[in-house]
Design an enzyme around this catalytic site. Sequence first.
Site, PDB file in Angstrom:
ATOM      1  N   ASN A   9     -39.651  42.529  21.665  1.00  6.99           N
ATOM      2  CA  ASN A   9     -41.049  42.730  21.403  1.00  6.99           C
ATOM      3  C   ASN A   9     -41.024  43.847  20.914  1.00  6.99           C
ATOM      4  O   ASN A   9     -41.094  45.094  21.547  1.00  6.99           O
ATOM      5  CB  ASN A   9     -41.872  42.461  22.714  1.00  6.99           C
ATOM      6  CG  ASN A   9     -43.130  42.891  22.595  1.00  6.99           C
ATOM      7  OD1 ASN A   9     -43.884  42.950  21.559  1.00  6.99           O
ATOM      8  ND2 ASN A   9     -43.908  43.247  23.699  1.00  6.99           N
ATOM      9  N   TRP A  10     -41.617  44.074  19.540  1.00  4.28           N
ATOM     10  CA  TRP A  10     -41.490  45.329  18.865  1.00  4.28           C
ATOM     11  C   TRP A  10     -42.783  46.303  19.030  1.00  4.28           C
ATOM     12  O   TRP A  10     -43.055  47.479  18.974  1.00  4.28           O
ATOM     13  CB  TRP A  10     -41.378  45.277  17.242  1.00  4.28           C
ATOM     14  CG  TRP A  10     -40.129  44.898  16.780  1.00  4.28           C
ATOM     15  CD1 TRP A  10     -38.830  45.142  17.485  1.00  4.28           C
ATOM     16  CD2 TRP A  10     -39.799  44.409  15.530  1.00  4.28           C
ATOM     17  NE1 TRP A  10     -37.882  44.759  16.503  1.00  4.28           N
ATOM     18  CE2 TRP A  10     -38.414  44.629  15.374  1.00  4.28           C
ATOM     19  CE3 TRP A  10     -40.554  44.419  14.208  1.00  4.28           C
ATOM     20  CZ2 TRP A  10     -37.793  44.001  14.492  1.00  4.28           C
ATOM     21  CZ3 TRP A  10     -39.889  44.000  13.285  1.00  4.28           C
ATOM     22  CH2 TRP A  10     -38.625  43.806  13.034  1.00  4.28           C
ATOM     23  N   LYS A  11     -43.804  45.567  19.793  1.00  8.67           N
ATOM     24  CA  LYS A  11     -45.148  46.128  20.105  1.00  8.67           C
ATOM     25  C   LYS A  11     -45.628  46.764  18.799  1.00  8.67           C
ATOM     26  O   LYS A  11     -45.240  46.131  17.516  1.00  8.67           O
ATOM     27  CB  LYS A  11     -45.315  47.179  20.968  1.00  8.67           C
ATOM     28  CG  LYS A  11     -44.224  46.632  22.357  1.00  8.67           C
ATOM     29  CD  LYS A  11     -44.274  47.677  23.512  1.00  8.67           C
ATOM     30  CE  LYS A  11     -43.724  46.730  24.815  1.00  8.67           C
ATOM     31  NZ  LYS A  11     -43.910  47.393  26.039  1.00  8.67           N
ATOM     32  N   HIS A  94     -49.420  39.912  27.449  1.00 11.76           N
ATOM     33  CA  HIS A  94     -48.603  41.171  27.752  1.00 11.76           C
ATOM     34  C   HIS A  94     -49.551  41.962  28.714  1.00 11.76           C
ATOM     35  O   HIS A  94     -50.787  42.245  28.366  1.00 11.76           O
ATOM     36  CB  HIS A  94     -48.276  41.745  26.646  1.00 11.76           C
ATOM     37  CG  HIS A  94     -47.176  43.020  26.773  1.00 11.76           C
ATOM     38  ND1 HIS A  94     -47.267  44.132  27.131  1.00 11.76           N
ATOM     39  CD2 HIS A  94     -45.734  42.583  26.628  1.00 11.76           C
ATOM     40  CE1 HIS A  94     -46.407  44.589  27.259  1.00 11.76           C
ATOM     41  NE2 HIS A  94     -45.247  43.981  27.271  1.00 11.76           N
ATOM     42  N   GLU A  96     -49.766  45.024  28.376  1.00  3.37           N
ATOM     43  CA  GLU A  96     -50.703  46.250  27.573  1.00  3.37           C
ATOM     44  C   GLU A  96     -51.966  45.506  27.099  1.00  3.37           C
ATOM     45  O   GLU A  96     -52.999  46.278  27.041  1.00  3.37           O
ATOM     46  CB  GLU A  96     -49.730  46.693  26.371  1.00  3.37           C
ATOM     47  CG  GLU A  96     -48.571  47.438  27.159  1.00  3.37           C
ATOM     48  CD  GLU A  96     -47.282  47.607  26.253  1.00  3.37           C
ATOM     49  OE1 GLU A  96     -47.304  46.940  25.066  1.00  3.37           O
ATOM     50  OE2 GLU A  96     -46.296  47.970  26.977  1.00  3.37           O
ATOM     51  N   GLU A 166     -42.626  40.698  33.572  1.00  4.83           N
ATOM     52  CA  GLU A 166     -42.476  42.233  33.257  1.00  4.83           C
ATOM     53  C   GLU A 166     -43.370  43.019  34.463  1.00  4.83           C
ATOM     54  O   GLU A 166     -44.574  43.245  34.410  1.00  4.83           O
ATOM     55  CB  GLU A 166     -43.000  42.521  32.145  1.00  4.83           C
ATOM     56  CG  GLU A 166     -42.555  41.706  30.979  1.00  4.83           C
ATOM     57  CD  GLU A 166     -42.664  42.447  29.571  1.00  4.83           C
ATOM     58  OE1 GLU A 166     -41.772  42.522  29.088  1.00  4.83           O
ATOM     59  OE2 GLU A 166     -43.924  42.440  29.061  1.00  4.83           O
ATOM     60  N   GLY A 172     -41.485  50.567  29.751  1.00 10.16           N
ATOM     61  CA  GLY A 172     -41.325  51.704  28.935  1.00 10.16           C
ATOM     62  C   GLY A 172     -41.169  52.992  29.886  1.00 10.16           C
ATOM     63  O   GLY A 172     -41.231  54.279  29.298  1.00 10.16           O
ATOM     64  N   SER A 212     -37.726  47.864  30.410  1.00  9.55           N
ATOM     65  CA  SER A 212     -36.302  48.713  30.245  1.00  9.55           C
ATOM     66  C   SER A 212     -35.002  48.205  30.302  1.00  9.55           C
ATOM     67  O   SER A 212     -34.011  48.750  30.959  1.00  9.55           O
ATOM     68  CB  SER A 212     -36.505  49.841  31.341  1.00  9.55           C
ATOM     69  OG  SER A 212     -37.857  50.692  31.414  1.00  9.55           O
ATOM     70  N   GLY A 233     -38.501  45.614  24.872  1.00 13.54           N
ATOM     71  CA  GLY A 233     -39.515  46.582  24.192  1.00 13.54           C
ATOM     72  C   GLY A 233     -38.514  47.489  23.367  1.00 13.54           C
ATOM     73  O   GLY A 233     -37.829  47.130  22.321  1.00 13.54           O
ATOM     74  N   GLY A 234     -38.317  48.753  23.851  1.00 13.75           N
ATOM     75  CA  GLY A 234     -37.756  49.966  23.324  1.00 13.75           C
ATOM     76  C   GLY A 234     -36.426  49.788  22.804  1.00 13.75           C
ATOM     77  O   GLY A 234     -36.100  49.869  21.620  1.00 13.75           O
TER      78      GLY A 234
END
Length: 252
Positions: A9-11, A94, A96, A166, A172, A212, A233-234
């Site tokens: 998930n590149w966000k 998500h 966010e 999540e 993150g 993470s 993500g990251g």
Amino acid sequence: MKKFLIAGNWKMNKTSAEAAAFAEELKAKNLPNAKDVCVMAPFTSIEALGKGLEGSGIGFGAQNVHFEPSGAYTGEISVAMLQELGVGYCVIGHSERREYFAETDETVNKKLKVLIAAGITPILCVGESLEVREQGGEQTFVAGQVIADFADIPAADAAKVVIAYEPIWAIGTGKTATPEQAEDMCAFIRGVVSGIYDNATGDGMLILYGGSMKPSNAKELLEKPDINGGLIGGASLKVDDFAAIAEAAASL
Ligand code: 13P
């Protein structure tokens, strides 16, 4: 054998040009489990990502969709628009989006329904905040999300959904849930799904962990019996890290 899905998930990261370069590099890795890997890009980069991944077997998708088919919804994207790009997956709910963009269980439920009808696999995110976990309310909270998000969705359709657990406190932050914490909640979610539907639906559901996840902790998470993969993500922004996580799944 346990089924896996390794989803990036590149966000809000990567332009079209960056997506194309990433796709070329990822394709060159010749992942043995390419069909169990997918990447979710920002809307504007989906087309370049999809073109770049052509022939690799790796899936691609979006990070949101609107539940109405068309109309006066400034700034929104419909399912038909995603279908035209050939997306196979879409992240929904998500944390966010729930926190910053007023996503609710009600809108998540509507989005699940339109994606299922369109043949796009929803990756439904659930997970509790640190505050909820510190009060010991994480199971009640997550069960509530799952029950509300699947409202009025029949078993045959629910079986097409992927769930990603999540915990918000692990996103993150570099603070990963322990494999035991992640396994406990994924197993619990499987039980909730079995309770809503039946054991076959619960047993068959892909339940991912996100928060993470990185090459150094992927294997110990992925080898847990109720964890069917990761929503990353990251670490999905770097080809080497993302490929290493996919390879960890392939090795199990
Ligand atoms: P990080 O892997 O950066 O913690 O993000 C997890 C996530 O939110 C994926 O959707």
